[in-house]
Motif scaffolding. Sequence first.
Motif, mmCIF file in Angstrom:
data_model
loop_
_atom_site.group_PDB
_atom_site.id
_atom_site.type_symbol
_atom_site.label_atom_id
_atom_site.label_comp_id
_atom_site.label_asym_id
_atom_site.label_seq_id
_atom_site.Cartn_x
_atom_site.Cartn_y
_atom_site.Cartn_z
ATOM 1 N N ASN A 24 0.719 -1.100 -0.229
ATOM 2 C CA ASN A 24 0.382 -0.101 0.400
ATOM 3 C C ASN A 24 0.931 1.485 -0.148
ATOM 4 N N LYS A 25 0.875 1.993 -0.862
ATOM 5 C CA LYS A 25 1.463 3.641 -1.220
ATOM 6 C C LYS A 25 1.094 4.252 -0.196
ATOM 7 N N VAL A 26 2.107 5.245 0.694
ATOM 8 C CA VAL A 26 1.531 5.489 2.043
ATOM 9 C C VAL A 26 1.809 7.878 0.937
ATOM 10 N N GLU A 27 0.905 7.871 1.097
ATOM 11 C CA GLU A 27 1.235 9.299 1.037
ATOM 12 C C GLU A 27 1.476 10.694 2.086
ATOM 13 N N LEU A 28 2.144 11.165 2.447
ATOM 14 C CA LEU A 28 2.234 11.713 3.856
ATOM 15 C C LEU A 28 2.880 13.244 2.967
ATOM 16 N N ALA A 29 2.441 13.222 4.401
ATOM 17 C CA ALA A 29 1.849 15.484 4.178
ATOM 18 C C ALA A 29 2.889 16.109 3.780
ATOM 19 N N GLY A 30 3.865 15.337 4.980
ATOM 20 C CA GLY A 30 5.045 16.343 4.423
ATOM 21 C C GLY A 30 6.680 15.219 4.912
ATOM 22 N N PRO A 31 7.806 15.804 4.753
ATOM 23 C CA PRO A 31 8.550 13.672 5.104
ATOM 24 C C PRO A 31 8.349 13.175 6.114
ATOM 25 N N LYS A 32 8.212 12.364 6.344
ATOM 26 C CA LYS A 32 8.574 11.432 7.947
ATOM 27 C C LYS A 32 7.615 12.148 8.351
ATOM 28 N N GLN A 33 6.073 12.104 7.628
ATOM 29 C CA GLN A 33 5.025 11.980 9.101
ATOM 30 C C GLN A 33 4.123 11.307 8.327
ATOM 31 N N TRP A 34 4.736 9.802 9.367
ATOM 32 C CA TRP A 34 4.073 8.743 9.601
ATOM 33 C C TRP A 34 2.600 9.311 10.575
ATOM 34 N N ALA A 35 2.836 9.704 11.301
ATOM 35 C CA ALA A 35 1.639 9.613 12.497
ATOM 36 C C ALA A 35 0.203 10.265 11.660
ATOM 37 N N GLU A 36 0.102 10.482 10.575
ATOM 38 C CA GLU A 36 -0.901 10.873 9.846
ATOM 39 C C GLU A 36 -1.982 10.132 8.671
ATOM 40 N N VAL A 37 -1.367 9.202 8.936
ATOM 41 C CA VAL A 37 -1.770 7.835 8.306
ATOM 42 C C VAL A 37 -2.504 7.070 8.694
ATOM 43 N N ASP A 38 -3.262 6.027 7.994
ATOM 44 C CA ASP A 38 -4.895 6.109 8.970
ATOM 45 C C ASP A 38 -4.505 4.362 7.870
ATOM 46 N N TYR A 39 -4.584 3.145 8.891
ATOM 47 C CA TYR A 39 -4.637 2.182 8.372
ATOM 48 C C TYR A 39 -5.843 1.644 9.186
ATOM 49 N N PRO A 40 -6.305 0.623 8.856
ATOM 50 C CA PRO A 40 -7.174 0.199 8.988
ATOM 51 C C PRO A 40 -6.791 -0.811 10.792
ATOM 52 N N ARG A 41 -7.749 -1.647 11.300
ATOM 53 C CA ARG A 41 -7.513 -1.859 12.670
ATOM 54 C C ARG A 41 -7.671 -3.376 12.129
ATOM 55 N N GLY A 42 -7.457 -4.397 13.316
ATOM 56 C CA GLY A 42 -7.432 -6.043 12.692
ATOM 57 C C GLY A 42 -6.859 -6.562 12.984
ATOM 58 N N TRP A 43 -5.496 -6.047 12.993
ATOM 59 C CA TRP A 43 -4.108 -6.811 12.586
ATOM 60 C C TRP A 43 -3.895 -7.516 13.783
ATOM 61 N N GLY A 44 -2.826 -8.783 13.526
ATOM 62 C CA GLY A 44 -2.770 -9.652 14.759
ATOM 63 C C GLY A 44 -0.994 -8.904 14.935
ATOM 64 N N LEU A 45 -0.082 -8.821 14.281
ATOM 65 C CA LEU A 45 0.707 -7.546 13.759
ATOM 66 C C LEU A 45 1.231 -7.043 13.514
ATOM 67 N N ALA A 46 1.886 -5.646 13.516
ATOM 68 C CA ALA A 46 2.340 -4.594 13.836
ATOM 69 C C ALA A 46 3.783 -4.442 13.481
ATOM 70 N N LEU A 47 4.566 -4.448 12.662
ATOM 71 C CA LEU A 47 5.785 -3.863 12.786
ATOM 72 C C LEU A 47 6.083 -2.657 12.147
ATOM 73 N N LEU A 48 6.464 -1.635 13.351
ATOM 74 C CA LEU A 48 6.690 -0.817 12.690
ATOM 75 C C LEU A 48 8.360 -0.200 12.306
ATOM 76 N N ASP A 49 8.059 0.157 11.232
ATOM 77 C CA ASP A 49 9.786 -0.060 10.482
ATOM 78 C C ASP A 49 9.895 0.979 9.307
ATOM 79 N N SER A 50 8.920 2.022 9.957
ATOM 80 C CA SER A 50 9.022 3.286 8.931
ATOM 81 C C SER A 50 9.008 3.802 8.733
#
Length: 133
Positions: free
Chosen positions: A69-95
Amino acid sequence: MEPYSTHTPFTALALMKTKELFPNLPILELGCGDYSSPMCYFLAQGRRYEIYSADPEWSSRFSDMARVNKVELAGPKQWAEVDYPRGWGLALLDSEESVVNRMKQIPALLKAAKVVVMHDAREDQIPDARFGA
């Protein structure tokens, strides 16, 4: 161990344990990399595996392993703005952002996923962390 691979033991453990505890819940990786993405692919064991990435060059390396899924960021490295769905067993945060900014995402990720593994995390940096390296 290479400095960029220190999360691999925790990632492998989380992949195996979440398969046992939440066998039908998918895997989410925010960002991608040479260590975590192939491991997720091989240890997914039938679970859906998706990558959210803001870096087309990196994500193209793993498009044959996961839904990207390509993420469009509002600014450089602004991952806090990303909206992703719920319901994951595991999330790896390696942004593609600093550890300080990654930490800000932990509360939202803990609502979206049963288990969160963050690359470059330590218990003394994140009060909610149960394990660290």
